[in-house]
Design an enzyme around this catalytic site. Structure first.
Site, PDB file in Angstrom:
ATOM      1  N   TYR A 120       0.824  -1.221   0.000  1.00  0.00           N
ATOM      2  CA  TYR A 120       0.000   0.000   0.000  1.00  0.00           C
ATOM      3  C   TYR A 120       0.855   1.267   0.000  1.00  0.00           C
ATOM      4  CZ  TYR A 120      -4.496  -2.394   0.600  1.00  0.00           C
ATOM      5  OH  TYR A 120      -5.638  -3.131   0.404  1.00  0.00           O
ATOM      6  N   PHE A 122      -5.368   7.398   6.630  1.00  0.00           N
ATOM      7  CA  PHE A 122      -5.820   6.059   7.037  1.00  0.00           C
ATOM      8  C   PHE A 122      -4.747   4.985   6.847  1.00  0.00           C
ATOM      9  CE2 PHE A 122      -7.295   6.813   2.653  1.00  0.00           C
ATOM     10  CZ  PHE A 122      -6.708   5.741   1.978  1.00  0.00           C
ATOM     11  N   ARG A 172     -18.764  -6.254  -1.669  1.00  0.00           N
ATOM     12  CA  ARG A 172     -18.688  -5.363  -0.499  1.00  0.00           C
ATOM     13  C   ARG A 172     -20.062  -5.107   0.111  1.00  0.00           C
ATOM     14  NH1 ARG A 172     -13.852  -1.599  -3.015  1.00  0.00           N
ATOM     15  NH2 ARG A 172     -12.131  -2.512  -1.819  1.00  0.00           N
ATOM     16  N   ASN A 232     -13.273  -3.785   4.403  1.00  0.00           N
ATOM     17  CA  ASN A 232     -14.160  -3.816   3.229  1.00  0.00           C
ATOM     18  C   ASN A 232     -13.951  -5.039   2.331  1.00  0.00           C
ATOM     19  OD1 ASN A 232     -11.810  -3.003   2.041  1.00  0.00           O
ATOM     20  ND2 ASN A 232     -12.622  -1.144   1.114  1.00  0.00           N
ATOM     21  N   HIS A 292      -9.679  -6.461  -2.016  1.00  0.00           N
ATOM     22  CA  HIS A 292      -8.876  -5.502  -2.784  1.00  0.00           C
ATOM     23  C   HIS A 292      -8.912  -5.932  -4.241  1.00  0.00           C
ATOM     24  CE1 HIS A 292      -5.477  -3.132  -4.273  1.00  0.00           C
ATOM     25  NE2 HIS A 292      -5.138  -4.230  -4.926  1.00  0.00           N
ATOM     26  N   GLU A 312       1.286  -5.367  -8.853  1.00  0.00           N
ATOM     27  CA  GLU A 312       0.713  -6.064  -7.693  1.00  0.00           C
ATOM     28  C   GLU A 312       0.784  -7.587  -7.857  1.00  0.00           C
ATOM     29  OE1 GLU A 312      -2.424  -2.536  -6.401  1.00  0.00           O
ATOM     30  OE2 GLU A 312      -3.216  -4.463  -7.091  1.00  0.00           O
TER      31      GLU A 312
HETATM   32  P1  IDP Z   1     -10.066   0.451  -3.314  1.00  0.00           P
HETATM   33  O1  IDP Z   1      -9.644  -0.664  -2.384  1.00  0.00           O
HETATM   34  O2  IDP Z   1     -11.550   0.453  -3.551  1.00  0.00           O
HETATM   35  O3  IDP Z   1      -9.257   0.495  -4.589  1.00  0.00           O
HETATM   36  P2  IDP Z   1      -8.466   2.723  -2.400  1.00  0.00           P
HETATM   37  O4  IDP Z   1      -8.904   4.151  -2.533  1.00  0.00           O
HETATM   38  O5  IDP Z   1      -7.356   2.251  -3.272  1.00  0.00           O
HETATM   39  O6  IDP Z   1      -9.772   1.825  -2.540  1.00  0.00           O
HETATM   40  O7  IDP Z   1      -8.041   2.528  -0.880  1.00  0.00           O
HETATM   41  C1  IDP Z   1      -7.384   1.373  -0.450  1.00  0.00           C
HETATM   42  C2  IDP Z   1      -8.012   0.878   0.812  1.00  0.00           C
HETATM   43  O8  IDP Z   1      -7.787   1.835   1.845  1.00  0.00           O
HETATM   44  C3  IDP Z   1      -9.537   0.727   0.755  1.00  0.00           C
HETATM   45  O9  IDP Z   1      -9.946  -0.508   0.235  1.00  0.00           O
HETATM   46  C4  IDP Z   1      -9.929   0.875   2.203  1.00  0.00           C
HETATM   47  O10 IDP Z   1      -9.735  -0.358   2.904  1.00  0.00           O
HETATM   48  C5  IDP Z   1      -8.904   1.874   2.709  1.00  0.00           C
HETATM   49  N1  IDP Z   1      -9.480   3.226   2.672  1.00  0.00           N
HETATM   50  C6  IDP Z   1      -9.646   4.026   1.604  1.00  0.00           C
HETATM   51  N2  IDP Z   1     -10.178   5.210   1.942  1.00  0.00           N
HETATM   52  C7  IDP Z   1     -10.338   5.153   3.271  1.00  0.00           C
HETATM   53  C8  IDP Z   1     -10.851   6.093   4.231  1.00  0.00           C
HETATM   54  O11 IDP Z   1     -11.264   7.218   3.908  1.00  0.00           O
HETATM   55  N3  IDP Z   1     -10.854   5.664   5.515  1.00  0.00           N
HETATM   56  C9  IDP Z   1     -10.407   4.432   5.899  1.00  0.00           C
HETATM   57  N4  IDP Z   1      -9.916   3.529   5.025  1.00  0.00           N
HETATM   58  C10 IDP Z   1      -9.890   3.883   3.729  1.00  0.00           C
END
Ligand code: IDP
Length: 141
Positions: free
Chosen positions: A51, A59, A104, A114, A117, A128
């Site tokens: 990440y 976060f 989800r 959630n 990934h 990745e």
């Molecule tokens: P994605 O997994 O849908 O591609 P990304 O924006 O790449 O989303 O973010 C990676 C991961 O970081 C998300 O799946 C989620 O677990 C976490 N995440 C993203 N935005 C937030 C936030 O605003 N608060 C807490 N966790 C977040």
């Protein structure tokens, strides 16, 4: 249409809920093939490296802690438009916004926990997949 590969991770929350099979079934019904697969308990270093693009986000630490809280199931998926298809099956990042019937919407509890990934572009998918799998561990067919 393009034959693509994407990197998918079933996160610790979904592994703990015992829904690996349910999620694999959605991949398969959605036309995606599992071409590589491994269960792993990520080290902090591995999660931070994976990440790294989010390093400056507020976060980031919570995300890393969550990703190392239990084992994950990691897979490479192959199919037509696999990257977008997987993201369609996953649903929006925040389960509150995820369309009904998506992974989800059905299995995630919060934006932190959630369930899954999925790579977001061909370039990130390639990086990745190589992060977790050697070419000898990938079985297209
Ligand atoms: P994605 O997994 O849908 O591609 P990304 O924006 O790449 O989303 O973010 C990676 C991961 O970081 C998300 O799946 C989620 O677990 C976490 N995440 C993203 N935005 C937030 C936030 O605003 N608060 C807490 N966790 C977040």
């Amino acid at each position: 249409m393009a034959l693509e590969r994407t990197l998918s991770i079933i996160k610790p929350d979904a592994v703990a809920k015992n829904v690996i099979g349910e999620i694999y079934s959605r991949f398969e019904k959605g036309g995606l093939k599992v071409v590589a697969s491994k269960m792993k308990h990520l080290s902090r270093k591995e999660a931070e490296g994976f990440y790294a693009v989010h390093r400056e986000r507020p976060f980031f630490n919570a995300l890393v802690e969550f990703m190392i809280s239990g084992p994950v199931m990691i897979q490479a998926l192959e199919g037509e438009n696999a990257i977008a298809k997987n993201r369609e099956l996953m649903g929006a990042t925040n389960p509150k916004d995820a369309a009904p019937g998506t992974i989800r919407a059905d299995f995630a509890d919060s934006i932190d926990a959630n369930a899954v990934h999925g790579s977001d572009a061909p370039e990130t998918a390639a990086v990745e997949i190589a992060y977790f799998f050697a070419s000898t561990e990938i079985f297209p067919r």
